[in-house]
Enzyme design. Structure first.
Site, PDB file in Angstrom:
ATOM      1  N   PRO A   2       0.817  -1.199   0.000  1.00  0.00           N
ATOM      2  CG  PRO A   2      -0.271  -1.250   2.045  1.00  0.00           C
ATOM      3  CD  PRO A   2       0.627  -2.030   1.177  1.00  0.00           C
ATOM      4  CE  LYS A  61       5.482   4.631   0.198  1.00  0.00           C
ATOM      5  NZ  LYS A  61       6.504   3.826  -0.483  1.00  0.00           N
ATOM      6  CG  HIS A  95      -1.749 -14.663   5.795  1.00  0.00           C
ATOM      7  ND1 HIS A  95      -0.860 -15.701   5.946  1.00  0.00           N
ATOM      8  CD2 HIS A  95      -2.241 -14.779   4.539  1.00  0.00           C
ATOM      9  CE1 HIS A  95      -0.816 -16.411   4.818  1.00  0.00           C
ATOM     10  NE2 HIS A  95      -1.643 -15.867   3.959  1.00  0.00           N
ATOM     11  NE  ARG A 114       6.211 -10.380   0.291  1.00  0.00           N
ATOM     12  CZ  ARG A 114       6.769  -9.639  -0.653  1.00  0.00           C
ATOM     13  NH1 ARG A 114       6.011  -8.881  -1.413  1.00  0.00           N
ATOM     14  NH2 ARG A 114       8.057  -9.650  -0.835  1.00  0.00           N
ATOM     15  NE  ARG A 156      18.524  15.131  -2.100  1.00  0.00           N
ATOM     16  CZ  ARG A 156      18.550  14.542  -0.901  1.00  0.00           C
ATOM     17  NH1 ARG A 156      19.187  13.411  -0.743  1.00  0.00           N
ATOM     18  NH2 ARG A 156      17.958  15.103   0.109  1.00  0.00           N
TER      19      ARG A 156
END
Length: 286
Positions: A2, A61, A95, A114, A156
């Site tokens: 996500p 996130k 899970h 995972r 950068r």
DNA sequence: CTGTGGTCCTGTATGC
DNA sequence: TGCATACAGGACCACA
């Protein structure tokens, strides 16, 4: 995993459920998702009982669930993490890793195939967990300094896509939305960021914000059951993707087949016609 | 300091 | 069908 729109969809789903609710019981079914709690899974569980959630928050996130006493439960969904809101007697997901009983027939579940993500208790982290102080503000943060971000990104030497994915520069963008933003801005992800003019970098960032805003109103992107909202429902933005997952299919602008090339242990998707890697520097002032 | 590559996990799809 | 391999939306850490 996500990315920002999916995590924000989860945060918004959790807000009405969690806010003001007291934790009655916690069960850790697998130790890995709470590995950052050094005192161990049992200590993680018992430390939370009796405390009360405030409104969930997000940066990039990362998600955190503040407690009314000033601490917080810090969460990252990793590649496959989900928060689900279920009745305590509803069938357990395959899970399911951590169960949090909130009373009133509500059980919060952290489900993660995972287990790259996880939960931890952040002492004093209600306002902003110190563990994520290094994570930059995201493109929807009202306090984001866009001019400073443009200047930082445009200085950068790294490839442009790597800059977009660097959560210490700007947070929330992952592999899908990086590819989509680059396609929208007609830039090649391998172009060194400092070969672009600051205005070009700004256009890429605006494209990233736009594509994520579009995804958000559709409930996020999902290709399978790995990403769902707190009720187990998928988003629909995958139908709107221009390059991600479209290798070999025609570019929506020019018809050229979309390319897919290896990038940092995953893949980059782009239109080889619309997104040229410049041979000469367009910003020779640097 | 900046930039890059490997690793943590499990599951599914694909090809021989 | 069985098996091997590639791949999957991320973050962190070690190292050059």
């Amino acid at each position: 995993m996500p990315e920002l729109p999916e995590v924000e969809t989860v945060r918004a789903g959790l807000a009405p459920v969690l806010t003001g609710r007291r934790i009655d019981a916690v069960r850790v079914l697998h130790p890995r998702p709470v590995r950052r709690h050094v005192a161990g899974p049992d200590a993680f569980a018992s430390a939370l009982v009796g405390r009360t959630f405030a409104a969930p928050r997000r940066r990039g996130k990362y998600l955190w669930l503040p407690l009314t006493d000033g601490d917080a439960v810090l969460a990252h969904l990793g590649m496959s993490g989900q928060f689900r809101v279920d009745a305590p007697d509803a069938p357990l997901q395959r899970h399911a890793r951590v169960l949090v009983d909130l009373g009133d027939g509500v059980q919060l579940r952290f489900v993660d195939q995972r287990m790259f993500g996880g939960l931890s208790i952040s002492t004093g982290g209600a306002e902003l967990p110190p563990e994520i102080a290094h994570i930059a503000r995201d493109l929807f943060d009202p306090e984001l300094d866009m001019d400073a971000l443009v200047e930082s990104a445009a200085s950068r030497r790294s490839p442009l896509k790597r800059v977009l994915l660097d959560q210490t520069i700007v947070s929330g963008i992952g592999n899908i939305y990086a590819d989509e933003a680059l396609w929208r801005a007609r830039e090649h992800g391998e172009t060194p960021a400092n070969d672009l003019t600051p205005d070009a970098v700004r256009r890429v960032l605006h494209a990233a914000r736009d594509v994520m805003a579009n995804a958000l109103v559709q409930g996020g992107t999902s290709f399978d059951a790995l990403y769902v909202n707190v009720n187990g429902e998928s988003g629909y933005f995958d139908r709107s993707l221009a390059v991600y997952g479209r290798a070999g299919q025609p570019c929506h602008r020019c018809g050229t087949p979309i390319s897919r090339v290896p990038f940092a242990n995953r893949s980059s998707h782009f239109c080889p016609q619309c997104q040229r890697k410049p041979r000469t520097r367009r910003n020779p002032s640097r």
